[in-house]
Design a protein around this motif. Structure first.
Motif, PDB file in Angstrom:
ATOM      1  N   ALA A 163       0.843  -1.200   0.000  1.00  0.00           N
ATOM      2  CA  ALA A 163       0.000   0.000   0.000  1.00  0.00           C
ATOM      3  C   ALA A 163       0.878   1.249   0.000  1.00  0.00           C
ATOM      4  N   THR A 164       2.026   1.154   0.640  1.00  0.00           N
ATOM      5  CA  THR A 164       2.964   2.281   0.625  1.00  0.00           C
ATOM      6  C   THR A 164       3.279   2.660  -0.816  1.00  0.00           C
ATOM      7  N   TYR A 190      -1.629   7.894   8.722  1.00  0.00           N
ATOM      8  CA  TYR A 190      -0.552   6.983   8.331  1.00  0.00           C
ATOM      9  C   TYR A 190      -0.945   6.366   6.998  1.00  0.00           C
ATOM     10  N   HIS A 191      -0.046   6.463   6.034  1.00  0.00           N
ATOM     11  CA  HIS A 191      -0.308   5.893   4.706  1.00  0.00           C
ATOM     12  C   HIS A 191       0.840   5.010   4.271  1.00  0.00           C
ATOM     13  N   GLY A 192       1.479   4.344   5.234  1.00  0.00           N
ATOM     14  CA  GLY A 192       2.683   3.586   4.927  1.00  0.00           C
ATOM     15  C   GLY A 192       3.880   4.514   5.000  1.00  0.00           C
ATOM     16  N   ASN A 254      -5.251   5.092  12.199  1.00  0.00           N
ATOM     17  CA  ASN A 254      -3.892   4.797  12.624  1.00  0.00           C
ATOM     18  C   ASN A 254      -3.434   5.526  13.880  1.00  0.00           C
ATOM     19  N   ASP A 282      -7.497   6.302   0.797  1.00  0.00           N
ATOM     20  CA  ASP A 282      -6.683   5.132   1.132  1.00  0.00           C
ATOM     21  C   ASP A 282      -7.536   4.192   1.985  1.00  0.00           C
ATOM     22  N   HIS A 285      -7.138   0.171   5.549  1.00  0.00           N
ATOM     23  CA  HIS A 285      -7.738  -0.344   6.786  1.00  0.00           C
ATOM     24  C   HIS A 285      -9.265  -0.317   6.736  1.00  0.00           C
ATOM     25  N   LYS A 309      -2.600  -4.448   1.706  1.00  0.00           N
ATOM     26  CA  LYS A 309      -2.749  -5.492   2.734  1.00  0.00           C
ATOM     27  C   LYS A 309      -3.617  -6.692   2.323  1.00  0.00           C
TER      28      LYS A 309
HETATM   29  C1  PLP Z   1      -4.096   3.386   5.844  1.00  0.00           C
HETATM   30  C2  PLP Z   1      -2.810   2.718   5.474  1.00  0.00           C
HETATM   31  N1  PLP Z   1      -2.275   2.915   4.276  1.00  0.00           N
HETATM   32  C3  PLP Z   1      -1.134   2.335   3.908  1.00  0.00           C
HETATM   33  C4  PLP Z   1      -0.453   1.509   4.759  1.00  0.00           C
HETATM   34  C5  PLP Z   1       0.829   0.878   4.328  1.00  0.00           C
HETATM   35  O1  PLP Z   1       0.718  -0.488   4.124  1.00  0.00           O
HETATM   36  P1  PLP Z   1       2.055  -1.313   3.838  1.00  0.00           P
HETATM   37  O2  PLP Z   1       2.846  -1.270   5.099  1.00  0.00           O
HETATM   38  O3  PLP Z   1       1.546  -2.681   3.513  1.00  0.00           O
HETATM   39  O4  PLP Z   1       2.752  -0.660   2.711  1.00  0.00           O
HETATM   40  C6  PLP Z   1      -0.965   1.271   6.025  1.00  0.00           C
HETATM   41  C7  PLP Z   1      -0.255   0.394   6.974  1.00  0.00           C
HETATM   42  O5  PLP Z   1      -0.601   0.215   8.114  1.00  0.00           O
HETATM   43  C8  PLP Z   1      -2.166   1.903   6.400  1.00  0.00           C
HETATM   44  O6  PLP Z   1      -2.684   1.731   7.618  1.00  0.00           O
END
Ligand code: PLP
Length: 477
Positions: A163-164, A190-192, A254, A282, A285, A309
């Motif tokens: 997802a990052t 939090y977006h990774g 997050n 995003d 979650h 995920k």
């Molecule tokens: C909302 C959200 N986006 C992106 C991510 C990033 O996921 P990844 O660690 O699989 O890249 C997370 C990780 O917890 C997240 O909570």
């Protein structure tokens, strides 16, 4: 303190008290610090005694790995040392010491549809005989394209592995399409590990998120940060017409969970359109919300969409989608782009294993029927926890987004990231998490998050509620 330190100190009877760590506050989350301290000591001792094999293998850290952990997040568990997993199936996880736990962490959402869902496991076995990566599409890819459109509603998709990465690539497209270089995030997001999203409000002022390893830039130079649910601040930030994209989860998950105020998403969509800013939702979650995620359940209309995920049932994969409008502007901007590397994509992305697993997951696992069951059980869990909190007169609350339930050791509901940060009670939460593990329940180490999968049984929810009640009684006594 590392796990190795903790383990050594435990063996020497020198576990530091919560009181000492927290500069002796009298209460945390409405609970006497001394009581939390006592619980943590007892549970740490019980855990170490019950896990001799894991302790022998990992009690002082795992040899060969930096600081004893294959990945540094594994140090974030509240146990004196993590247990080693022997097997996981459905909503259960078994360790090498023979304990079977009801798993409500589910790999922090990576396995939110259960461990090794049978259709995904079959697809992986089948694909394993036909090659694991070859940088070409196959017939599963053709099916996955249609499934993505049908499930999430956007017409144009790309595959990535985390997802990052999906967020990072989608933000690049947003900049390319708008010709603007700033993004906007909400405080507490939090977006990774997307560098430019690591900004926070510190005493009300934008700053790099504290604690970033090796970050040398002022990230606020290209990223604005405001509070979630603050429509006036949003309009003020967008009015300068220099923001390429707002990236947000539909619910802030997050930090301690923050739900959108009524009308917030409507205003967010209207204001982003008004000022020519793209909206990236995003769903990594909030895919817990229902079939098609929060977006489909609540009729959001994002320009860009990211899900990672669990989309391939636990096989590393992510997807990012865009509207017709964004795609056609992107096509135009591609014509103007000078020749060279786009800065997007990774070699193993869109491999046949991902396609096989995603096809199985999207068509046979993430079904409306599965969601209906997950939602019912999650409602049951939330009600059980709320009842316990009420009976023990704890100043806590419960929040829920579909199959995702969270207890928060502070009064609620929370309105924004600053309130969510303040509501965090790490010492208390760690003691509760550890006490749950000793009662056969695993929940996420980073938040008090509990996920219901299609494989979760009613009796597992019952066990969680009664373990929580037992611990709450101890803390409130
Ligand atoms: C909302 C959200 N986006 C992106 C991510 C990033 O996921 P990844 O660690 O699989 O890249 C997370 C990780 O917890 C997240 O909570």
């Amino acid at each position: 303190m590392t796990i190795a330190d903790f383990s050594r100190r435990w063996q020497e009877g020198r576990i530091p008290s919560v009181g000492a760590i927290m500069k002796k506050p009298k209460t945390i989350g409405g609970v006497a610090a001394a009581r939390i301290d006592a619980l943590m000591r007892e549970e740490s001792k019980a855990y170490a005694e019950a896990h001799p094999k894991s302790r022998a293998a990992a009690g002082s850290g795992i040899n060969g790995f930096l600081f004893g952990h294959p990945m540094h997040w594994m140090a974030d568990w509240p146990m004196p040392f993590p247990f080693l997993v022997k097997t996981a199936s459905g909503a259960s996880i078994t360790d090498i010491d023979g304990h079977e736990l009801d798993d409500f962490c589910l790999g922090d959402t990576g396995s939110m549809f259960g461990h090794s869902p049978p259709p995904v496991a079959r697809a992986i076995r089948r694909q394993a005989r036909h090659g694991l990566t070859y940088m070409l599409p196959d017939e599963d890819a053709v099916e996955v394209g249609s499934l993505l459109v049908d499930t999430f509603g956007l017409p144009h998709w790309q595959i990535a592995t985390t997802a990052t990465d999906a967020n990072r690539f989608a933000l690049r497209v947003a900049r390319a399409v708008t010709g603007r270089d700033r993004i906007l995030v909400f405080n507490g997001c939090y977006h990774g590990t997307v560098d430019e999203t690591f900004v926070r409000l510190v005493d009300g002022k934008p700053a790099n998120r504290p604690g970033l390893v090796g970050e040398f830039r002022d990230l606020t130079a290209r990223a604005s940060v405001i509070e979630f649910n603050d429509i006036a601040a949003l309009e003020k930030a967008l009015a300068g017409q220099d923001i390429a994209c707002v990236i947000t989860e539909p619910v802030l998950t997050n930090s301690c969970m923050v739900l959108p105020d009524p009308g917030f998403h409507k205003a967010l969509r209207a204001l982003t359109r008004k000022y020519g800013t793209l909206l990236l939702i995003d769903e990594t979650h909030t895919i817990s919300s229902g079939h098609g995620g929060y977006t489909r359940t609540f009729g959001l209309k994002p320009d860009l969409f990211v899900l990672g995920k669990p989309v391939a049932g636990g096989v590393p994969a992510s997807v990012w989608g865009m509207s017709d409008d964004v795609a056609s502007h992107f096509r135009e901007s591609e014509k103007r782009r000078e020749a060279g590397h786009s800065g997007m994509g990774t070699t193993l992305s869109a491999n046949p294993l991902q396609f096989a697993a995603m096809r199985a997951c999207l068509s046979q696992v993430m079904t409306p029927k599965a969601y209906a069951r997950m939602d019912r059980l999650a409602a049951r869990l939330a009600a059980g926890l709320e009842d316990s909190i009420r009976r023990h007169r704890l100043p806590w609350h419960v929040s829920r987004v579909g199959a995702r339930v969270e207890f928060i050791c502070a009064p609620g509901p929370l309105k924004n990231g600053t309130e969510a940060e303040r509501a965090h009670a790490p010492a208390l939460e760690h003691a509760i998490h550890l006490a749950l593990v000793n009662r056969g329940i695993l929940i996420a180490p980073f938040h008090n998050m509990m996920l219901i999968s299609p494989a979760t049984r009613k009796r597992q929810v019952g066990r969680l509620v009664s373990a929580f009640d037992d611990i709450a009684a101890r803390l409130a006594a």
